[in-house]
Structure formats: C-alpha cells, structure tokens
Design a protein around this motif. Structure first.
Motif, PDB file in Angstrom:
ATOM      1  N   GLU A 231      -8.403  -0.300  -3.391  1.00  0.00           N
ATOM      2  CA  GLU A 231      -9.773  -0.751  -3.554  1.00  0.00           C
ATOM      3  C   GLU A 231     -10.224  -0.457  -4.988  1.00  0.00           C
ATOM      4  OE1 GLU A 231     -11.437  -2.463  -1.367  1.00  0.00           O
ATOM      5  OE2 GLU A 231      -9.822  -2.314   0.106  1.00  0.00           O
ATOM      6  N   ARG A 232     -11.265  -1.131  -5.412  1.00  0.00           N
ATOM      7  CA  ARG A 232     -11.700  -1.047  -6.806  1.00  0.00           C
ATOM      8  C   ARG A 232     -11.935   0.397  -7.304  1.00  0.00           C
ATOM      9  NH1 ARG A 232     -13.512  -4.633 -10.527  1.00  0.00           N
ATOM     10  NH2 ARG A 232     -15.035  -3.894 -12.042  1.00  0.00           N
ATOM     11  N   PRO A 233     -12.635   1.264  -6.552  1.00  0.00           N
ATOM     12  CA  PRO A 233     -12.834   2.641  -7.044  1.00  0.00           C
ATOM     13  C   PRO A 233     -11.515   3.397  -7.215  1.00  0.00           C
ATOM     14  CG  PRO A 233     -14.375   2.130  -5.275  1.00  0.00           C
ATOM     15  CD  PRO A 233     -13.375   1.028  -5.297  1.00  0.00           C
ATOM     16  N   ASP A 234     -10.587   3.221  -6.264  1.00  0.00           N
ATOM     17  CA  ASP A 234      -9.291   3.892  -6.355  1.00  0.00           C
ATOM     18  C   ASP A 234      -8.461   3.332  -7.504  1.00  0.00           C
ATOM     19  OD1 ASP A 234      -9.781   5.581  -4.229  1.00  0.00           O
ATOM     20  OD2 ASP A 234      -8.958   4.191  -2.752  1.00  0.00           O
ATOM     21  N   LEU A 235      -8.556   2.037  -7.738  1.00  0.00           N
ATOM     22  CA  LEU A 235      -7.829   1.425  -8.846  1.00  0.00           C
ATOM     23  C   LEU A 235      -8.293   2.025 -10.172  1.00  0.00           C
ATOM     24  CD1 LEU A 235      -5.755  -0.747  -9.666  1.00  0.00           C
ATOM     25  CD2 LEU A 235      -7.651  -2.363  -9.856  1.00  0.00           C
TER      26      LEU A 235
ATOM     27  N   TYR B  55       5.936  -1.545 -11.645  1.00  0.00           N
ATOM     28  CA  TYR B  55       5.807  -1.585 -10.191  1.00  0.00           C
ATOM     29  C   TYR B  55       4.521  -0.894  -9.735  1.00  0.00           C
ATOM     30  CZ  TYR B  55      10.704  -3.094  -9.920  1.00  0.00           C
ATOM     31  OH  TYR B  55      11.875  -3.791 -10.036  1.00  0.00           O
ATOM     32  N   THR B  56       4.167   0.185 -10.392  1.00  0.00           N
ATOM     33  CA  THR B  56       2.952   0.921 -10.025  1.00  0.00           C
ATOM     34  C   THR B  56       1.723   0.051 -10.198  1.00  0.00           C
ATOM     35  OG1 THR B  56       3.971   3.013 -10.712  1.00  0.00           O
ATOM     36  CG2 THR B  56       1.581   2.993 -10.455  1.00  0.00           C
ATOM     37  N   VAL B  57       1.623  -0.625 -11.335  1.00  0.00           N
ATOM     38  CA  VAL B  57       0.457  -1.467 -11.607  1.00  0.00           C
ATOM     39  C   VAL B  57       0.423  -2.669 -10.666  1.00  0.00           C
ATOM     40  CG1 VAL B  57      -0.647  -2.980 -13.306  1.00  0.00           C
ATOM     41  CG2 VAL B  57       0.252  -0.755 -14.017  1.00  0.00           C
ATOM     42  N   VAL B  58       1.545  -3.337 -10.512  1.00  0.00           N
ATOM     43  CA  VAL B  58       1.605  -4.545  -9.686  1.00  0.00           C
ATOM     44  C   VAL B  58       1.217  -4.250  -8.234  1.00  0.00           C
ATOM     45  CG1 VAL B  58       3.205  -6.215  -8.661  1.00  0.00           C
ATOM     46  CG2 VAL B  58       3.246  -5.820 -11.112  1.00  0.00           C
TER      47      VAL B  58
ATOM     48  N   THR C  42      -9.730   5.118 -10.667  1.00  0.00           N
ATOM     49  CA  THR C  42      -9.378   6.527 -10.819  1.00  0.00           C
ATOM     50  C   THR C  42      -7.870   6.746 -10.911  1.00  0.00           C
ATOM     51  OG1 THR C  42      -9.455   6.818  -8.406  1.00  0.00           O
ATOM     52  CG2 THR C  42     -11.452   7.321  -9.637  1.00  0.00           C
ATOM     53  N   LYS C  43      -7.083   5.958 -10.163  1.00  0.00           N
ATOM     54  CA  LYS C  43      -5.649   6.218 -10.075  1.00  0.00           C
ATOM     55  C   LYS C  43      -4.804   5.432 -11.076  1.00  0.00           C
ATOM     56  CE  LYS C  43      -5.865   7.521  -5.195  1.00  0.00           C
ATOM     57  NZ  LYS C  43      -5.381   7.241  -3.814  1.00  0.00           N
ATOM     58  N   ALA C  44      -5.323   4.314 -11.580  1.00  0.00           N
ATOM     59  CA  ALA C  44      -4.548   3.500 -12.525  1.00  0.00           C
ATOM     60  C   ALA C  44      -5.247   3.349 -13.871  1.00  0.00           C
ATOM     61  CB  ALA C  44      -4.266   2.126 -11.920  1.00  0.00           C
ATOM     62  N   ILE C  45      -6.491   2.896 -13.844  1.00  0.00           N
ATOM     63  CA  ILE C  45      -7.220   2.672 -15.096  1.00  0.00           C
ATOM     64  C   ILE C  45      -7.385   3.980 -15.870  1.00  0.00           C
ATOM     65  CG2 ILE C  45      -9.407   1.908 -16.112  1.00  0.00           C
ATOM     66  CD1 ILE C  45      -7.935  -0.413 -14.944  1.00  0.00           C
ATOM     67  N   ARG C  46      -7.661   5.070 -15.158  1.00  0.00           N
ATOM     68  CA  ARG C  46      -7.913   6.357 -15.816  1.00  0.00           C
ATOM     69  C   ARG C  46      -6.717   7.306 -15.787  1.00  0.00           C
ATOM     70  NH1 ARG C  46     -14.133   8.307 -14.557  1.00  0.00           N
ATOM     71  NH2 ARG C  46     -15.174   6.657 -15.731  1.00  0.00           N
ATOM     72  N   CYS C  47      -5.563   6.816 -15.380  1.00  0.00           N
ATOM     73  CA  CYS C  47      -4.358   7.643 -15.357  1.00  0.00           C
ATOM     74  C   CYS C  47      -3.756   7.688 -16.761  1.00  0.00           C
ATOM     75  CB  CYS C  47      -3.344   7.079 -14.368  1.00  0.00           C
ATOM     76  SG  CYS C  47      -1.777   7.977 -14.354  1.00  0.00           S
ATOM     77  N   ASN C  48      -3.698   8.862 -17.349  1.00  0.00           N
ATOM     78  CA  ASN C  48      -3.227   8.998 -18.732  1.00  0.00           C
ATOM     79  C   ASN C  48      -1.795   8.516 -18.908  1.00  0.00           C
ATOM     80  OD1 ASN C  48      -5.670  10.091 -19.591  1.00  0.00           O
ATOM     81  ND2 ASN C  48      -5.031  12.190 -19.147  1.00  0.00           N
ATOM     82  N   GLU C  49      -0.925   8.856 -17.932  1.00  0.00           N
ATOM     83  CA  GLU C  49       0.476   8.476 -18.058  1.00  0.00           C
ATOM     84  C   GLU C  49       0.647   6.956 -18.024  1.00  0.00           C
ATOM     85  OE1 GLU C  49       0.331  12.600 -16.337  1.00  0.00           O
ATOM     86  OE2 GLU C  49      -0.657  10.688 -15.893  1.00  0.00           O
ATOM     87  N   ILE C  50      -0.088   6.297 -17.124  1.00  0.00           N
ATOM     88  CA  ILE C  50      -0.002   4.837 -17.033  1.00  0.00           C
ATOM     89  C   ILE C  50      -0.570   4.186 -18.287  1.00  0.00           C
ATOM     90  CG2 ILE C  50      -0.877   2.800 -15.801  1.00  0.00           C
ATOM     91  CD1 ILE C  50      -0.703   4.395 -13.216  1.00  0.00           C
TER      92      ILE C  50
ATOM     93  N   LYS D  47       0.826  -1.199   0.000  1.00  0.00           N
ATOM     94  CA  LYS D  47       0.000   0.000   0.000  1.00  0.00           C
ATOM     95  C   LYS D  47       0.862   1.250   0.000  1.00  0.00           C
ATOM     96  CE  LYS D  47      -4.023   2.042   2.273  1.00  0.00           C
ATOM     97  NZ  LYS D  47      -5.042   1.882   3.349  1.00  0.00           N
ATOM     98  N   GLY D  48       1.879   1.254   0.848  1.00  0.00           N
ATOM     99  CA  GLY D  48       2.801   2.386   0.877  1.00  0.00           C
ATOM    100  C   GLY D  48       3.552   2.533  -0.427  1.00  0.00           C
ATOM    101  N   ALA D  49       3.988   1.408  -1.002  1.00  0.00           N
ATOM    102  CA  ALA D  49       4.716   1.441  -2.268  1.00  0.00           C
ATOM    103  C   ALA D  49       3.829   1.974  -3.395  1.00  0.00           C
ATOM    104  CB  ALA D  49       5.222   0.043  -2.611  1.00  0.00           C
ATOM    105  N   ALA D  50       2.580   1.500  -3.450  1.00  0.00           N
ATOM    106  CA  ALA D  50       1.655   1.948  -4.501  1.00  0.00           C
ATOM    107  C   ALA D  50       1.432   3.448  -4.420  1.00  0.00           C
ATOM    108  CB  ALA D  50       0.326   1.207  -4.376  1.00  0.00           C
ATOM    109  N   HIS D  51       1.271   3.958  -3.194  1.00  0.00           N
ATOM    110  CA  HIS D  51       1.054   5.399  -2.997  1.00  0.00           C
ATOM    111  C   HIS D  51       2.233   6.201  -3.532  1.00  0.00           C
ATOM    112  CE1 HIS D  51      -0.214   9.143  -1.117  1.00  0.00           C
ATOM    113  NE2 HIS D  51       0.973   9.226  -0.531  1.00  0.00           N
ATOM    114  N   LEU D  52       3.440   5.772  -3.221  1.00  0.00           N
ATOM    115  CA  LEU D  52       4.635   6.488  -3.662  1.00  0.00           C
ATOM    116  C   LEU D  52       4.828   6.384  -5.177  1.00  0.00           C
ATOM    117  CD1 LEU D  52       7.075   5.473  -0.778  1.00  0.00           C
ATOM    118  CD2 LEU D  52       6.012   7.694  -1.136  1.00  0.00           C
ATOM    119  N   PHE D  53       4.603   5.206  -5.730  1.00  0.00           N
ATOM    120  CA  PHE D  53       4.740   5.031  -7.180  1.00  0.00           C
ATOM    121  C   PHE D  53       3.730   5.896  -7.940  1.00  0.00           C
ATOM    122  CE2 PHE D  53       6.656   0.630  -6.381  1.00  0.00           C
ATOM    123  CZ  PHE D  53       7.943   1.068  -6.664  1.00  0.00           C
ATOM    124  N   LEU D  54       2.496   5.911  -7.468  1.00  0.00           N
ATOM    125  CA  LEU D  54       1.460   6.706  -8.138  1.00  0.00           C
ATOM    126  C   LEU D  54       1.798   8.197  -8.096  1.00  0.00           C
ATOM    127  CD1 LEU D  54      -1.673   4.788  -6.838  1.00  0.00           C
ATOM    128  CD2 LEU D  54      -1.045   5.056  -9.245  1.00  0.00           C
ATOM    129  N   GLU D  55       2.394   8.645  -6.999  1.00  0.00           N
ATOM    130  CA  GLU D  55       2.816  10.040  -6.900  1.00  0.00           C
ATOM    131  C   GLU D  55       3.965  10.348  -7.849  1.00  0.00           C
ATOM    132  OE1 GLU D  55       3.761  10.993  -2.860  1.00  0.00           O
ATOM    133  OE2 GLU D  55       1.746  11.744  -2.447  1.00  0.00           O
TER     134      GLU D  55
END
Length: 208
Positions: A44-48, A34-37, A50-58, A7-15
């Motif tokens: 949680e599904r809603p955050d996934l 690493y961000t996706v994994v 907004t933060k990954a599925i809809r992230c333009n850079e990813i 969880k901590g790693a995902a937060h930092l990678f997304l930032e």
C-alpha cells in the motif's frame, strides 16, 4: 514471484536488502530490481513510502543507476507511480515490460499478469479520491486515448476489479465506493446465520 505471490516475495526481498550476501544466487542490483518491482505491486502507498522510497539501501542503488545504468528506468518507474505521474508511469511500465520483464527467468511467464495488475492499481489510485471523474481528463492524465481508457475500464468493471460505472452520455466515471463498515456488518450477519443453523442441527442431533 514464480507463483505470483508478489506480496510474499516483496516481504522477503525487503528483509534481505539490508543484510544481503548471497551473490552466488543473484547480484545485489538484481535484488533491488526484484524488490522494487514486487513492492510497487504488493505494498500500500504508506508502506511503499517507508519501506522502499525511504530505504537508504534501495535509494543508494537506484540513485547510482546500477551497472550500465540498468536501475535508472526502475527508479523512474517507482517515482512515476508514487508521484502519480501516470503518463510517465505508463511509459515506464511499457519500457520495463519490453526490456526486462519479458526476458526475466522468474517474471517472464507472468509479465502480462503483472502489467494488468499494475494498470489496475494505477487506475484505483487515480479514481479512489473522487466521486466522479471526466473520462477525457483521465485519458489525458494517463497519456492515452479516451477510447483506450473506456475499453480498459469496461473490462475491469465487468471482471469486478473496479467498483464504478461509466456514464457514456455525460462522459464521466462515477465511483461506487464500498462502505467497509456496512460490508463488515453484512458479513457478520451472514456468518452468524450459518453458525446458528449449525448449532440448531447439532442440538437436534444431541436431543435425538
């Protein structure tokens, strides 16, 4: 990742994704990997969404496939889990484990943990909307045998990771959804009793 704080790693990678420039540390492609994994496991599904599925850079990197197409399986893995295509998700998870997780400098010591945690999350996502589910239908959706699902669920139930029971006679899984309000009420009562006991002890000490 090295200490399994996904969880901590995902937060930092997304930032880091929108402003990443430390290419001496890792490639941008590795950052997306690493961000996706970590996000698939930690969010949680809603955050996934907004933060990954809809992230333009990813999505730009995943759609491009990365160097030598190395991000194509990562894209398929993310989409299979989010779209509840569990048979494809199991295939992609096994492939990811075989091709990358076992050889990654950070994730290699934890690939078994990661795989188990992701299977558990998939089971929870599948079972949560239902009160009862036929065991054979769940096995079919995951593309595995009924015996495999039965064995997996028994282990997770025994460990307290899944809150359900298997009716072997009827061949169904019965969910035991925890009432969060009732659980909170019990916690408040328990903590209140502890606090009351401490106050009474303190009062006795003061009075003495």
């Amino acid at each position: 990742m090295s200490i399994r704080d996904m969880k901590g790693a995902a937060h930092l990678f997304l930032e880091a994704v929108p402003t990443f420039g430390s290419y001496e540390l890792m490639s941008y492609e590795d950052l997306i990997f690493y961000t996706v994994v970590t996000s698939v496991l930690a969010l949680e599904r809603p955050d996934l969404r907004t933060k990954a599925i809809r992230c333009n850079e990813i999505q730009e990197q995943l759609t491009g496939g990365g160097e030598n197409g190395q991000l194509i399986p990562v894209k398929q893995y993310l989409e299979a889990f989010y779209n509840c295509q569990y048979d494809q998700f199991f295939v992609q998870l096994a492939q990811l484990e075989k091709d990358r997780l076992k050889f990654d400098r950070y994730l290699a010591p934890h690939y078994n943990y990661y795989s188990r945690a992701m299977r558990l999350k998939a089971y929870q996502q599948f079972l949560t909307p239902y009160k009862t589910v036929r065991l054979d239908m769940m096995a079919k959706d995951f593309g595995v045998t009924q015996e495999y699902i039965d064995r997996e669920l028994h282990g997770l139930i025994a460990a307290g990771s899944l809150h359900c029971r298997i009716d072997a006679v009827r061949g169904v899984i019965e969910m035991n959804h925890r009432d969060s309000k009732n659980q909170l009420y019990k916690t408040v009562i328990k903590d209140g009793d502890i606090l009351l006991n401490r106050i009474q002890k303190l009062a006795r000490v003061i009075n003495a």
